[in-house]
Motif scaffolding. Structure first.
Motif, mmCIF file in Angstrom:
data_model
loop_
_atom_site.group_PDB
_atom_site.id
_atom_site.type_symbol
_atom_site.label_atom_id
_atom_site.label_comp_id
_atom_site.label_asym_id
_atom_site.label_seq_id
_atom_site.Cartn_x
_atom_site.Cartn_y
_atom_site.Cartn_z
ATOM 1 N N GLY A 95 0.789 -1.296 -0.137
ATOM 2 C CA GLY A 95 -0.100 -0.016 -0.004
ATOM 3 C C GLY A 95 0.716 1.331 -0.111
ATOM 4 N N PRO A 96 0.135 2.578 -0.002
ATOM 5 C CA PRO A 96 0.783 3.519 -0.104
ATOM 6 C C PRO A 96 1.765 4.269 0.911
ATOM 7 C CG PRO A 96 -1.576 3.973 -0.631
ATOM 8 C CD PRO A 96 -1.314 2.747 -0.429
ATOM 9 N N GLU A 97 1.326 3.413 2.156
ATOM 10 C CA GLU A 97 2.275 3.597 3.389
ATOM 11 C C GLU A 97 3.317 2.552 3.278
ATOM 12 O OE1 GLU A 97 -0.020 3.912 6.890
ATOM 13 O OE2 GLU A 97 -1.008 5.410 6.425
ATOM 14 N N GLY A 98 3.253 1.789 2.260
ATOM 15 C CA GLY A 98 4.505 0.741 2.130
ATOM 16 C C GLY A 98 5.076 1.148 0.856
ATOM 17 N N HIS A 99 5.187 0.123 -0.012
ATOM 18 C CA HIS A 99 5.789 0.184 -1.065
ATOM 19 C C HIS A 99 5.373 0.093 -2.590
ATOM 20 C CE1 HIS A 99 9.120 -0.088 1.549
ATOM 21 N NE2 HIS A 99 8.774 -1.340 2.073
ATOM 22 N N THR A 100 3.871 0.173 -2.557
ATOM 23 C CA THR A 100 3.195 -0.069 -3.847
ATOM 24 C C THR A 100 2.272 1.121 -3.730
ATOM 25 O OG1 THR A 100 1.309 -1.566 -2.516
ATOM 26 C CG2 THR A 100 3.244 -2.521 -3.654
ATOM 27 N N GLN A 101 1.720 1.565 -4.976
ATOM 28 C CA GLN A 101 0.664 2.739 -5.160
ATOM 29 C C GLN A 101 -0.531 1.943 -5.156
ATOM 30 O OE1 GLN A 101 2.139 5.645 -4.895
ATOM 31 N NE2 GLN A 101 4.190 4.831 -4.814
ATOM 32 N N SER A 102 -1.558 3.036 -5.131
ATOM 33 C CA SER A 102 -2.874 2.592 -5.292
ATOM 34 C C SER A 102 -3.729 3.571 -5.988
ATOM 35 C CB SER A 102 -3.635 2.702 -3.750
ATOM 36 O OG SER A 102 -4.888 2.526 -3.776
ATOM 37 N N ILE A 103 -4.832 3.380 -6.611
ATOM 38 C CA ILE A 103 -5.530 4.484 -7.362
ATOM 39 C C ILE A 103 -7.237 4.367 -6.883
ATOM 40 C CG2 ILE A 103 -4.373 4.417 -9.410
ATOM 41 C CD1 ILE A 103 -6.356 2.392 -10.693
ATOM 42 N N CYS A 104 -7.375 3.731 -5.621
ATOM 43 C CA CYS A 104 -8.457 3.529 -4.831
ATOM 44 C C CYS A 104 -9.121 4.923 -4.364
ATOM 45 C CB CYS A 104 -8.458 2.471 -3.873
ATOM 46 S SG CYS A 104 -8.061 0.741 -4.343
ATOM 47 N N HIS A 105 -8.312 5.784 -4.233
ATOM 48 C CA HIS A 105 -8.625 6.994 -3.330
ATOM 49 C C HIS A 105 -8.046 7.979 -4.244
ATOM 50 C CE1 HIS A 105 -9.267 10.429 -0.766
ATOM 51 N NE2 HIS A 105 -10.417 9.815 -0.204
ATOM 52 N N ILE A 106 -8.456 9.162 -4.426
ATOM 53 C CA ILE A 106 -7.876 10.276 -5.146
ATOM 54 C C ILE A 106 -6.604 10.699 -4.521
ATOM 55 C CG2 ILE A 106 -9.073 12.160 -3.975
ATOM 56 C CD1 ILE A 106 -9.125 13.716 -7.029
ATOM 57 N N ASP A 107 -6.369 10.755 -3.098
ATOM 58 C CA ASP A 107 -5.282 10.974 -2.340
ATOM 59 C C ASP A 107 -4.287 10.176 -2.899
ATOM 60 O OD1 ASP A 107 -6.515 13.246 -1.042
ATOM 61 O OD2 ASP A 107 -6.828 11.984 0.575
ATOM 62 N N HIS A 108 -4.483 8.706 -2.991
ATOM 63 C CA HIS A 108 -3.589 7.695 -3.479
ATOM 64 C C HIS A 108 -3.028 7.868 -4.900
ATOM 65 C CE1 HIS A 108 -5.791 4.755 -0.498
ATOM 66 N NE2 HIS A 108 -4.971 5.522 0.223
ATOM 67 N N ALA A 109 -4.223 8.385 -5.603
ATOM 68 C CA ALA A 109 -3.866 8.378 -7.180
ATOM 69 C C ALA A 109 -2.736 9.401 -7.293
ATOM 70 C CB ALA A 109 -4.972 8.777 -7.962
ATOM 71 N N GLU A 110 -2.978 10.495 -6.505
ATOM 72 C CA GLU A 110 -2.098 11.823 -6.577
ATOM 73 C C GLU A 110 -0.713 11.437 -5.973
ATOM 74 O OE1 GLU A 110 -4.684 15.976 -6.272
ATOM 75 O OE2 GLU A 110 -4.083 14.976 -4.447
ATOM 76 N N GLN A 111 -0.446 10.719 -5.152
ATOM 77 C CA GLN A 111 0.701 10.232 -4.751
ATOM 78 C C GLN A 111 1.263 9.280 -5.970
ATOM 79 O OE1 GLN A 111 0.758 8.202 -0.702
ATOM 80 N NE2 GLN A 111 2.410 6.733 -1.401
ATOM 81 N N ALA A 112 0.317 8.317 -6.437
ATOM 82 C CA ALA A 112 0.931 7.626 -7.609
ATOM 83 C C ALA A 112 1.538 8.172 -8.647
ATOM 84 C CB ALA A 112 -0.322 6.521 -8.136
ATOM 85 N N ARG A 113 0.904 9.508 -9.007
ATOM 86 C CA ARG A 113 1.427 10.517 -10.014
ATOM 87 C C ARG A 113 2.762 10.951 -9.731
ATOM 88 N NH1 ARG A 113 -0.154 15.060 -13.150
ATOM 89 N NH2 ARG A 113 2.087 15.619 -13.903
ATOM 90 N N GLU A 114 3.034 11.257 -8.374
ATOM 91 C CA GLU A 114 4.277 11.855 -8.267
ATOM 92 C C GLU A 114 5.223 10.510 -8.074
ATOM 93 O OE1 GLU A 114 4.159 13.183 -4.171
ATOM 94 O OE2 GLU A 114 2.785 14.732 -4.356
ATOM 95 N N ALA A 115 4.926 9.617 -8.070
ATOM 96 C CA ALA A 115 5.856 8.141 -7.835
ATOM 97 C C ALA A 115 6.191 7.939 -9.557
ATOM 98 C CB ALA A 115 5.422 7.099 -7.243
ATOM 99 N N PHE A 116 4.996 7.977 -10.196
ATOM 100 C CA PHE A 116 5.213 7.849 -11.898
ATOM 101 C C PHE A 116 6.095 8.811 -12.255
ATOM 102 C CE2 PHE A 116 3.552 8.216 -16.132
ATOM 103 C CZ PHE A 116 3.842 7.055 -16.608
ATOM 104 N N ASP A 117 6.102 10.245 -11.900
ATOM 105 C CA ASP A 117 6.804 11.150 -12.701
ATOM 106 C C ASP A 117 8.222 10.758 -12.309
ATOM 107 O OD1 ASP A 117 4.646 12.512 -13.490
ATOM 108 O OD2 ASP A 117 4.610 14.094 -12.027
ATOM 109 N N ALA A 118 8.556 10.438 -11.072
ATOM 110 C CA ALA A 118 9.943 9.942 -10.620
ATOM 111 C C ALA A 118 10.368 8.816 -11.287
ATOM 112 C CB ALA A 118 10.228 9.956 -9.037
ATOM 113 N N PHE A 119 9.373 7.945 -11.635
ATOM 114 C CA PHE A 119 9.795 6.748 -12.275
ATOM 115 C C PHE A 119 10.215 7.111 -13.716
ATOM 116 C CE2 PHE A 119 8.223 3.603 -15.471
ATOM 117 C CZ PHE A 119 9.030 2.363 -15.207
ATOM 118 N N CYS A 120 9.556 8.010 -14.471
ATOM 119 C CA CYS A 120 9.909 8.307 -15.964
ATOM 120 C C CYS A 120 11.092 8.598 -15.923
ATOM 121 C CB CYS A 120 8.784 9.070 -16.375
ATOM 122 S SG CYS A 120 7.170 8.486 -16.720
ATOM 123 N N LYS A 121 11.943 9.408 -15.021
ATOM 124 C CA LYS A 121 13.054 9.960 -14.897
ATOM 125 C C LYS A 121 14.262 8.695 -14.884
ATOM 126 C CE LYS A 121 11.732 14.294 -12.958
ATOM 127 N NZ LYS A 121 11.884 15.285 -11.740
#
Length: 427
Positions: free
Chosen positions: A118-144
């Motif tokens: 989960g989001p407080e661990g090592h995986t992302q989530s899209i179940c809630h908008i807060d999680h999805a925004e966190q997943a977006r930040e992680a994805f932006d970093a991943f693309c680099k």
């Protein structure tokens, strides 16, 4: 005069308040109790996670809309339900009494059931908008700094469509960024086969989804459970049809999004006769709890048994169309009850689903959702992507205006224009 309380204001709760206000008598009062004062259109969360939408695009401020509808609104989380007292205790210390209660809380996300999940661990989530925004930040970093991606769902999950959606949306986003060739993608699921969806498939979802995965270089693992997650590493095990686990495997990842299993919220867990062991509300065909007959439930919080035994546990999804069906039946039944009549309305529990893949997608119709079915249809194409965009805009516009209508049915009929859908309403 009767007081109706709707607990929760997600998809089920928001439209429940709208329809209930119209179904009961003028002298009756309706109050919504919810932990979040704003509604977020959950089907758009995969787009949020790759930067194709922003929070304000999919948000509805509920307080002014409920006021306009003549519905009371209390944006405070529930602490505990006391059904023998017809009372809801809230987190701020206040209590709300009711004559009739409709539970529409949605689920609690059971990330804690797997180590490092989960989001407080090592995986992302899209179940809630807060999680999805966190997943977006992680994805932006991943693309680099690209690397392997793992997407899917955990054992016990009952919501598989968004996992498939997000895998293909990521695939499209990576191609647009011209880094897809640097990313190995693996889809991990407890389903016994690709496209099972917790429904034993709909039409040819198995063939369609397998084909899409092959064409887009996405590997998959089915009948798989997650043992634990560490930084950059997921330990999984596949389970054979005989129930025997195969040797554990370690999947490296630079980015992972996994959907969790669901359970009922803490305020409802452990109430004998109301909830099952996972905290989901038990209802009869009229959406009414058998023990507490002034309590009804709609949506993801409703207890539905699984389709049948699978090597790794899979739940049954509650799709938007199905939830709308529950809502309408419940509103009409409560309207009958306060007028001294017996409830007679039963939800059709049909499913219409648009799964977007970023530049295409798959749609399916299941009538009813749980087989055997009268309609069992699926298809794919770019039109699905366009249809979901249209549906998103339609739904949010209508919800902001406080319109109580069958959103999924009208949007599906309007956007898809498929003759098979015309039979869905009749059930």
């Amino acid at each position: 005069m009767a007081h109706f309380v709707v607990l929760g204001a997600g998809l089920g709760g928001a439209i429940m308040a709208y329809e209930l206000r119209e179904a009961v008598r003028k002298e009756d009062t309706v109050t919504v109790v919810t932990k979040d004062a704003k509604y977020h259109f959950v089907p758009s969360n995969p787009w949020i996670a790759v930067g194709w939408r922003k929070r304000e695009d999919i948000t509805v401020d509920l307080a002014p809309v409920m006021k306009k509808k003549g519905v009371g609104f209390i944006p405070v989380a529930a602490e505990r339900l006391h059904p023998d007292e017809n009372r809801l205790q809230l987190a701020d210390g206040q209590s709300v009494s009711y004559d009739y209660l409709v539970i529409a809380t949605g689920p609690e996300l059971a990330f804690d059931e797997i180590e490092g999940f989960g989001p407080e661990g090592h995986t992302q989530s899209i179940c809630h908008i807060d999680h999805a925004e966190q997943a977006r930040e992680a994805f932006d970093a991943f693309c680099k700094k690209p690397g392997p991606i793992v997407v899917g769902a955990a054992q016990g999950a009952s919501c598989f469509g968004p996992a498939y959606e997000f895998a293909f949306i990521l695939n499209t986003a990576l191609r647009r960024a011209k880094i897809r060739d640097q990313v190995k993608m693996t889809f991990v699921t407890p389903e016994p086969y690709v496209g099972h969806l917790g429904l034993d498939g709909v039409g040819d979802t198995k063939g369609l989804l397998e084909s899409e995965m092959r064409e887009n270089d996405i590997k998959w693992m089915t009948s798989t459970r997650i043992k634990k997650v560490e930084a950059g590493k997921m330990t999984v095990e596949e389970v054979g049809e005989d129930g025997q686990a195969k040797p554990e495997k370690e999947l490296p990842f630079a980015y992972a999004m996994m959907l969790p299993a669901f359970r009922g919220i803490k305020a409802l867990i452990g109430i004998e006769g109301l909830s099952n062991p996972r905290g989901f509300t038990i209802v009869d065909k009229y959406q009414r709890n058998p023990k507490y007959q002034n309590i009804f439930a709609v949506g993801v919080c409703v207890a539905i048994p699984p389709m049948g035994p699978t090597a790794v546990p899979c739940g049954v999804p509650k799709t938007g169309f199905m939830i709308e069906s529950m809502v309408t039946a419940t509103a009409q039944n409560l309207g009958q009850i306060v007028r001294g009549q017996e409830p007679s309305n039963v939800g059709t529990w049909n499913a219409v689903c648009l799964a977007d893949f970023g530049n295409g997608g798959i749609a399916f119709v299941a009538q009813p959702q749980i087989p055997p079915r009268n309609v069992n249809w699926s298809a794919s194409g770019k039109w699905v992507h366009l249809a979901k965009i249209g549906f998103e805009k339609y739904f949010i516009r209508k919800l902001r205006k406080g319109k109580s209508e069958p959103y999924y049915e009208k949007a599906a009929m309007h956007m898809l224009g498929i003759d098979k859908l015309k039979a869905v309403k009749k059930g």
